[in-house]
Motif scaffolding. Structure first.
Motif, PDB file in Angstrom:
ATOM      1  N   LYS A   1     -22.302  19.801  56.137  1.00 41.61           N
ATOM      2  CA  LYS A   1     -22.105  18.581  55.347  1.00 41.61           C
ATOM      3  C   LYS A   1     -23.312  17.649  55.419  1.00 41.61           C
ATOM      4  O   LYS A   1     -23.624  16.954  54.454  1.00 41.61           O
ATOM      5  CB  LYS A   1     -20.859  17.841  55.823  1.00 41.61           C
ATOM      6  N   ALA A   2     -23.997  17.617  56.550  1.00 40.13           N
ATOM      7  CA  ALA A   2     -25.145  16.716  56.708  1.00 40.13           C
ATOM      8  C   ALA A   2     -26.236  17.040  55.691  1.00 40.13           C
ATOM      9  O   ALA A   2     -26.816  16.140  55.075  1.00 40.13           O
ATOM     10  CB  ALA A   2     -25.694  16.804  58.130  1.00 40.13           C
ATOM     11  N   LEU A   3     -26.515  18.338  55.498  1.00 37.87           N
ATOM     12  CA  LEU A   3     -27.551  18.741  54.542  1.00 37.87           C
ATOM     13  C   LEU A   3     -27.127  18.378  53.124  1.00 37.87           C
ATOM     14  O   LEU A   3     -27.941  17.895  52.329  1.00 37.87           O
ATOM     15  CB  LEU A   3     -27.812  20.241  54.650  1.00 37.87           C
ATOM     16  N   ALA A   4     -25.861  18.614  52.788  1.00 38.49           N
ATOM     17  CA  ALA A   4     -25.359  18.256  51.464  1.00 38.49           C
ATOM     18  C   ALA A   4     -25.462  16.748  51.246  1.00 38.49           C
ATOM     19  O   ALA A   4     -25.820  16.283  50.158  1.00 38.49           O
ATOM     20  CB  ALA A   4     -23.908  18.711  51.319  1.00 38.49           C
ATOM     21  N   PHE A   5     -25.170  15.995  52.282  1.00 39.36           N
ATOM     22  CA  PHE A   5     -25.249  14.532  52.205  1.00 39.36           C
ATOM     23  C   PHE A   5     -26.684  14.097  51.944  1.00 39.36           C
ATOM     24  O   PHE A   5     -26.937  13.211  51.117  1.00 39.36           O
ATOM     25  CB  PHE A   5     -24.750  13.918  53.515  1.00 39.36           C
ATOM     26  N   VAL A   6     -27.630  14.710  52.647  1.00 34.88           N
ATOM     27  CA  VAL A   6     -29.036  14.359  52.470  1.00 34.88           C
ATOM     28  C   VAL A   6     -29.498  14.667  51.052  1.00 34.88           C
ATOM     29  O   VAL A   6     -30.196  13.864  50.415  1.00 34.88           O
ATOM     30  CB  VAL A   6     -29.911  15.101  53.499  1.00 34.88           C
ATOM     31  N   VAL A   7     -29.109  15.834  50.533  1.00 34.06           N
ATOM     32  CA  VAL A   7     -29.505  16.221  49.170  1.00 34.06           C
ATOM     33  C   VAL A   7     -28.978  15.210  48.159  1.00 34.06           C
ATOM     34  O   VAL A   7     -29.725  14.732  47.288  1.00 34.06           O
ATOM     35  CB  VAL A   7     -28.994  17.638  48.838  1.00 34.06           C
ATOM     36  N   LEU A   8     -27.697  14.864  48.247  1.00 34.74           N
ATOM     37  CA  LEU A   8     -27.116  13.899  47.317  1.00 34.74           C
ATOM     38  C   LEU A   8     -27.751  12.519  47.495  1.00 34.74           C
ATOM     39  O   LEU A   8     -27.991  11.802  46.508  1.00 34.74           O
ATOM     40  CB  LEU A   8     -25.600  13.811  47.526  1.00 34.74           C
ATOM     41  N   GLY A   9     -28.027  12.154  48.730  1.00 35.05           N
ATOM     42  CA  GLY A   9     -28.668  10.857  48.987  1.00 35.05           C
ATOM     43  C   GLY A   9     -30.056  10.778  48.371  1.00 35.05           C
ATOM     44  O   GLY A   9     -30.441   9.755  47.793  1.00 35.05           O
ATOM     45  N   LEU A  10     -30.803  11.883  48.455  1.00 34.82           N
ATOM     46  CA  LEU A  10     -32.139  11.919  47.873  1.00 34.82           C
ATOM     47  C   LEU A  10     -32.088  11.820  46.350  1.00 34.82           C
ATOM     48  O   LEU A  10     -32.919  11.147  45.737  1.00 34.82           O
ATOM     49  CB  LEU A  10     -32.857  13.203  48.294  1.00 34.82           C
ATOM     50  N   VAL A  11     -31.098  12.486  45.750  1.00 32.72           N
ATOM     51  CA  VAL A  11     -30.937  12.411  44.291  1.00 32.72           C
ATOM     52  C   VAL A  11     -30.610  10.973  43.880  1.00 32.72           C
ATOM     53  O   VAL A  11     -31.189  10.443  42.924  1.00 32.72           O
ATOM     54  CB  VAL A  11     -29.829  13.370  43.821  1.00 32.72           C
ATOM     55  N   PHE A  12     -29.695  10.351  44.598  1.00 34.67           N
ATOM     56  CA  PHE A  12     -29.321   8.965  44.301  1.00 34.67           C
ATOM     57  C   PHE A  12     -30.525   8.035  44.442  1.00 34.67           C
ATOM     58  O   PHE A  12     -30.768   7.167  43.597  1.00 34.67           O
ATOM     59  CB  PHE A  12     -28.205   8.517  45.242  1.00 34.67           C
ATOM     60  N   ASN A  13     -31.282   8.235  45.505  1.00 33.11           N
ATOM     61  CA  ASN A  13     -32.437   7.372  45.758  1.00 33.11           C
ATOM     62  C   ASN A  13     -33.522   7.579  44.699  1.00 33.11           C
ATOM     63  O   ASN A  13     -34.184   6.614  44.281  1.00 33.11           O
ATOM     64  CB  ASN A  13     -33.000   7.649  47.154  1.00 33.11           C
ATOM     65  N   LEU A  14     -33.716   8.820  44.258  1.00 35.55           N
ATOM     66  CA  LEU A  14     -34.700   9.095  43.212  1.00 35.55           C
ATOM     67  C   LEU A  14     -34.329   8.349  41.932  1.00 35.55           C
ATOM     68  O   LEU A  14     -35.180   7.704  41.306  1.00 35.55           O
ATOM     69  CB  LEU A  14     -34.782  10.593  42.943  1.00 35.55           C
ATOM     70  N   ASN A  15     -33.057   8.425  41.554  1.00 35.58           N
ATOM     71  CA  ASN A  15     -32.608   7.707  40.362  1.00 35.58           C
ATOM     72  C   ASN A  15     -32.773   6.202  40.526  1.00 35.58           C
ATOM     73  O   ASN A  15     -33.145   5.500  39.581  1.00 35.58           O
ATOM     74  CB  ASN A  15     -31.143   8.039  40.071  1.00 35.58           C
ATOM     75  N   ALA A  16     -32.499   5.719  41.727  1.00 37.50           N
ATOM     76  CA  ALA A  16     -32.630   4.289  41.994  1.00 37.50           C
ATOM     77  C   ALA A  16     -34.078   3.836  41.859  1.00 37.50           C
ATOM     78  O   ALA A  16     -34.365   2.763  41.308  1.00 37.50           O
ATOM     79  CB  ALA A  16     -32.101   3.958  43.387  1.00 37.50           C
ATOM     80  N   MET A  17     -35.018   4.645  42.353  1.00 35.56           N
ATOM     81  CA  MET A  17     -36.426   4.269  42.274  1.00 35.56           C
ATOM     82  C   MET A  17     -36.949   4.354  40.839  1.00 35.56           C
ATOM     83  O   MET A  17     -37.800   3.557  40.441  1.00 35.56           O
ATOM     84  CB  MET A  17     -37.255   5.133  43.223  1.00 35.56           C
ATOM     85  N   ILE A  18     -36.423   5.308  40.073  1.00 39.43           N
ATOM     86  CA  ILE A  18     -36.792   5.369  38.651  1.00 39.43           C
ATOM     87  C   ILE A  18     -36.336   4.105  37.944  1.00 39.43           C
ATOM     88  O   ILE A  18     -37.092   3.483  37.182  1.00 39.43           O
ATOM     89  CB  ILE A  18     -36.185   6.613  37.985  1.00 39.43           C
ATOM     90  N   TRP A  19     -35.090   3.701  38.208  1.00 39.41           N
ATOM     91  CA  TRP A  19     -34.568   2.468  37.619  1.00 39.41           C
ATOM     92  C   TRP A  19     -35.381   1.258  38.096  1.00 39.41           C
ATOM     93  O   TRP A  19     -35.661   0.337  37.328  1.00 39.41           O
ATOM     94  CB  TRP A  19     -33.097   2.297  37.953  1.00 39.41           C
ATOM     95  N   GLY A  20     -35.758   1.264  39.374  1.00 41.94           N
ATOM     96  CA  GLY A  20     -36.564   0.169  39.911  1.00 41.94           C
ATOM     97  C   GLY A  20     -37.891   0.038  39.188  1.00 41.94           C
ATOM     98  O   GLY A  20     -38.351  -1.075  38.917  1.00 41.94           O
ATOM     99  N   HIS A  21     -38.499   1.174  38.855  1.00 45.41           N
ATOM    100  CA  HIS A  21     -39.772   1.134  38.136  1.00 45.41           C
ATOM    101  C   HIS A  21     -39.594   0.691  36.685  1.00 45.41           C
ATOM    102  O   HIS A  21     -40.481   0.042  36.118  1.00 45.41           O
ATOM    103  CB  HIS A  21     -40.459   2.508  38.206  1.00 45.41           C
TER     104      HIS A  21
END
Length: 214
Positions: free
Chosen positions: A150-170
């Protein structure tokens, strides 16, 4: 893959959640309006770095401690509240003089270093316990309960969420910088914008102070 369910729904939900205004988007907009797109980009990257802290904490159980311990939540909440209030009052009290060091003053002497912008963005996000609790409550809904890693799955989803957040931030940084450049507001208007944004930061800090562990 990795026990991740309804990935498309996670992505769409994450994008919609990123559109909700908060301290992070407010900070990106303030830096972009004061120093241009590059400063806003650095602010967005700093916030993204702060999000990595929450992703790691939630993935490896530290956020579970925060969610279950009223004392731990209160400590982080107080620190985050104080920082947001500090940011708010600093912005509200900044005068449009060559010595000013915070947004929204475009005077040549008012330029804040990119390293400081990055660190302030990092702290604005990482010191907000609500972000940690959000990851702990939101992300597990898209991970199969039977998934052994579950930890790896959590990290993958967290990275996807953060990538989208940074795109929106830009995107926010570009929009804010473009509008600021076209408006070319007077010093008086900038002063009131400073105070308004400072007041919003202070309001977020006060709201955090009165938040409770659910």
């Amino acid at each position: 893959m990795l026990g991740i369910n309804e990935f498309w729904l996670f992505v769409v939900s994450g994008i919609l959640l990123n559109l909700i205004p908060g301290p992070d988007s407010l900070y990106v907009m303030a830096r972009s309006a004061s120093q241009g797109f590059k400063a806003g980009s650095v602010a967005a990257l700093g916030i993204g770095a702060g999000t990595f802290v929450h992703i790691a904490a939630a993935a490896f159980g530290l956020s579970a401690i925060l969610a279950s311990s009223a004392a731990a939540f209160t400590v982080i909440k107080v620190i985050g509240c104080i920082y947001l209030l500090y940011m708010g009052f600093s912005m509200a009290l900044t005068k449009n003089t060559p010595d000013a060091t915070l947004p929204l003053s475009n005077n040549q002497g008012a330029v804040t270093s990119y390293s400081k912008i990055f660190s302030q963005g990092f702290l604005t996000n990482s010191l907000n316990p609500k972000v940690a609790l959000f990851f702990l409550a939101f992300v597990p809904q898209f991970i199969d309960a039977a998934e052994p890693n579950k930890a790896l799955a959590f990290v993958v989803l967290g990275l996807v969420f953060n990538l989208n957040a940074m795109i929106w931030g830009h995107i926010l940084a570009w929009l804010s910088a473009s509008i600021s450049h076209r408006v070319q507001a007077s010093d008086k208007i900038k002063c009131w914008l400073n105070r308004g944004l400072g007041g919003l930061f202070a309001a977020f800090g006060i709201r955090l102070a009165f938040s409770e562990l659910s």
